[in-house]
Structures are given as structure tokens and as C-alpha cells.
Design a protein around this motif. Structure first.
Motif, PDB file in Angstrom:
ATOM      1  N   ARG A  37      -2.980   3.168  -6.279  1.00 50.90           N
ATOM      2  CA  ARG A  37      -4.819   2.045  -6.145  1.00 50.90           C
ATOM      3  C   ARG A  37      -4.905   2.891  -4.912  1.00 50.90           C
ATOM      4  N   ALA A  38      -3.768   2.474  -4.120  1.00 55.12           N
ATOM      5  CA  ALA A  38      -4.281   1.938  -2.034  1.00 55.12           C
ATOM      6  C   ALA A  38      -5.809   2.963  -2.149  1.00 55.12           C
ATOM      7  N   ALA A  54       0.758  -0.824   0.243  1.00 50.92           N
ATOM      8  CA  ALA A  54       0.049   0.220  -0.073  1.00 50.92           C
ATOM      9  C   ALA A  54       0.587   1.353   0.026  1.00 50.92           C
TER      10      ALA A  54
HETATM   11  S1  SF4 Z   1      -4.087  -1.907  -4.932  1.00 52.06           S
HETATM   12 FE1  SF4 Z   1      -4.975  -2.246  -2.811  1.00 52.06          FE
HETATM   13  S2  SF4 Z   1      -4.696  -3.952  -2.619  1.00 52.06           S
HETATM   14 FE2  SF4 Z   1      -3.917  -4.114  -4.817  1.00 52.06          FE
HETATM   15  S3  SF4 Z   1      -2.044  -3.858  -4.219  1.00 52.06           S
HETATM   16 FE3  SF4 Z   1      -2.767  -1.915  -4.121  1.00 52.06          FE
HETATM   17  S4  SF4 Z   1      -2.906  -1.636  -1.509  1.00 52.06           S
HETATM   18 FE4  SF4 Z   1      -2.225  -3.825  -2.290  1.00 52.06          FE
END
Ligand code: SF4
Length: 314
Positions: free
Chosen positions: A288-289, A283
Motif C-alpha cells: 500500500r506504500a 514501506a
Molecule cells: S501504507 Fe504506508 S504508512 Fe502504512 S504501513 Fe504501508 S508504507 Fe507504512
């Protein structure tokens, strides 16, 4: 078909001073079939080599393991040292080690070590040992003219090739190659990778542990990506390196960092294994976190990411 190696929920923790624990590998699961090459990739310190050491029973005394890793009915995590030394290492699992100089016997020439291994693992008759040692050296691109050298007389790349030659002797059903192309120039990387592939094509399973994605692309059937001790994506090599590509943002970042692709490094550093963030460990580096990523994503349908499908469409 029964896999050569079946790993289920393999975890490794190190007990540190002060009662602290470091989770180096968490819940790794995969099967490996005869004739198949699985490439385990990821940045240094992601847990690849710890996983390999767990399979070989070569973890230090402060390690605790859980899960199972079965080859020929032997659970490698539960087996005692005598079983591992006598019936597993060399006989069921061949090893191309990460530190070849440390793996080679320092007081014996490469020829002596090859001949001894040929006698022990292949039953090569005494009269044929000399020619067999030359053939084994040539398979790993080790110069036959250096066979009478001691390990300390070899360069890093030569020692790597000597260790590979030793590992290719015998008929162990699984070959574990831990960074087998380190220190080699590109031609030798390709030659070594091709020889490992031929070894697998002879009906053995090959677990290739590498940070060299070009070598993985050259010979792997499947790719497992590790990050902070966990497998975050496990998929076919054709899909991974071609279209549609990996789905995990970290796996996509690894490919994008290659000079022949976008040459764009992943920002930030991998976390310390002893101080993992809550939730998804990627994250802090992931654009995209969001709130959903406060929960650790399970590996589902080959990927551990709450937003895998959006990332793959990007
Ligand atoms: S979108 Fe969320 S779950 Fe997917 S890699 Fe990124 S931080 Fe991790």
C-alpha cells in the motif's frame, strides 16, 4: 487508576564505532495497569528486548536513552544502578529472562536458588522453605525431581521453567516475561502462559514480550506491535485477534503468516536498524506504500500508518 508502569516517549540509541548511531527503540509510549497483560509482539530484532532491557537498566554502556518509564514514582531511565539493583529488579519488576541459562546461577542448584529467592522476596520461614520451593517449581511446571540439579544439567526448556519459577516468587507489581515460552512444547506453552495469566490476575501487571502470537492470544488484554524499533499498533487483544482485526499492514501480515490462518509470510526482511529507510520503515515490504508514506506516520488512535483504514477494510 494510576498505572503500575507508565512509559512515555522511550527511545534507545546505541553509539557505534565511527560515531554512527543505531536507533533501536523510538518513542514508545504505553501504560500498564494492575491485573493487565500487554503483549509486545514483532519479529526478531524489532526492539522488543531492547525495550525490556531499558526498563530493567540492563542496557550496555554504549546505549543512550530518553523519555520516561515510571513505576512506583521511580523513573527507571533516570535511576542509578544501586536503586535499580536494590529496589527495582526482583522487588518491583520480576523477570522471566530471554536467556534463562545465563540468568540462573551456575554453581547453585535450582532448589538452593528458589529457597534463597523465597527467603529474600517472600520472607518464607526457614522451616517452610523446602515445601515452598516444591510449590514454586510446580507452578512453573518445573519437575520437582530436578530441583537438586545444577543449571548446566537442565535442558533448555527445563532451564526456562526454572527461571519462570524464580520469577513468579515474590510480589513485584510488574512481571516482565521476555520470550517465556521459548523451547517449550505446545502443552507447556499453554501451561506457562496460563500461570503467567494467573499471576496477573492476582493484581500484578504483566508485560509479555513474545514472537508467539498463540501465547499472546491466549492471555493478553492488549497487543502492541513493534516494527523497526517503533510501536506501530496498540490495540485490544479481542479486536486484534478477532474482528475487525489489526489495522496496520504489518500487523495484518503477522497474523496472515500464522499456519492456522493464511500461512502467507510477509515478503522481504525487516530493515537493519542502522539503515532505516526514510519515511515509514515498512514501506519496502508494503503493497500500500505511496508518496504519503515518505513521511514517518505518527501513532495516532492506536496505529501508525497513513492508510490504516483502507488496509483494515481490505
Ligand atoms: S501504507 Fe504506508 S504508512 Fe502504512 S504501513 Fe504501508 S508504507 Fe507504512
Amino acid at each position: 487508576m494510576t498505572p503500575v508502569l507508565s512509559v512515555r516517549d522511550l527511545s534507545v540509541r546505541f553509539r557505534m564505532r565511527g560515531g554512527r548511531h543505531i536507533a533501536a527503540v523510538g518513542g514508545a509510549s504505553f501504560d500498564l495497569a494492575a491485573g493487565e497483560c500487554l503483549a509486545l509482539v514483532g519479529e526478531s530484532g524489532c526492539g522488543k528486548s531492547v525495550l525490556a532491557s531499558a526498563l530493567l537498566g540492563l542496557l550496555p554502556g554504549n546505549a543512550q536513552t530518553s523519555g520516561t518509564a515510571v513505576i512506583d514514582g521511580i523513573d527507571l531511565l533516570a535511576a542509578d544502578e544501586r536503586t535499580l539493583a536494590r529496589t527495582v529488579r526482583g522487588r518491583r519488576i520480576g523477570l522471566v529472562p530471554q536467556s534463562p541459562a545465563a540468568h540462573l546461577t551456575p554453581v547453585r542448584t535450582v532448589r538452593a536458588q528458589l529457597q534463597e529467592t523465597l527467603r529474600e522476596l517472600s520472607g518464607t520461614p526457614r522451616a517452610e522453605l523446602r515445601a515452598a520451593a516444591v510449590a514454586a517449581a510446580e507452578r512453573a511446571a518445573f519437575p520437582p525431581g530436578l530441583l537438586d540439579h545444577y543449571p548446566h544439567e537442565l535442558s533448555g526448556g527445563q532451564a526456562q521453567r526454572a527461571a519462570t519459577a524464580l520469577a513468579l516468587v515474590g510480589d513485584a507489581p510488574l512481571l516482565l516475561a521476555d520470550e517465556p515460552t521459548t523451547g517449550l512444547d505446545r502443552d507447556l506453552v499453554d501451561r506457562t502462559a496460563d500461570e503467567l495469566r494467573r499471576h496477573a490476575d492476582g493484581g500484578r501487571a504483566l508485560l509479555l514480550i513474545t514472537h508467539d502470537l498463540a501465547a499472546a492470544e491466549r492471555i493478553a488484554d492488549r497487543v502492541a506491535v513493534m516494527y523497526a524499533g517503533r510501536i506501530v499498533e496498540l490495540t485490544g487483544a479481542t479486536r486484534f485477534f478477532g474482528a475487525p482485526g489489526p489495522r496496520h499492514p504489518y500487523a495484518r501480515g503477522l497474523l496472515a503468516a500464522l499456519p492456522e490462518r493464511d500461512f502467507t509470510p510477509i515478503e522481504g526482511m525487516p530493515p537493519e536498524l542502522g539503515a532505516l529507510p526514510d519515511g515509514c520503515a515498512f514501506a519496502p515490504r508494503c503493497d500500500r506504500a505511496d508518496d504519503a508514506c515518505r513521511a514517518v506516520p505518527p501513532l495516532r488512535d492506536g496505529v501508525a500508518c497513513h492508510h490504516a483504514e483502507e488496509a483494515a477494510r481490505a
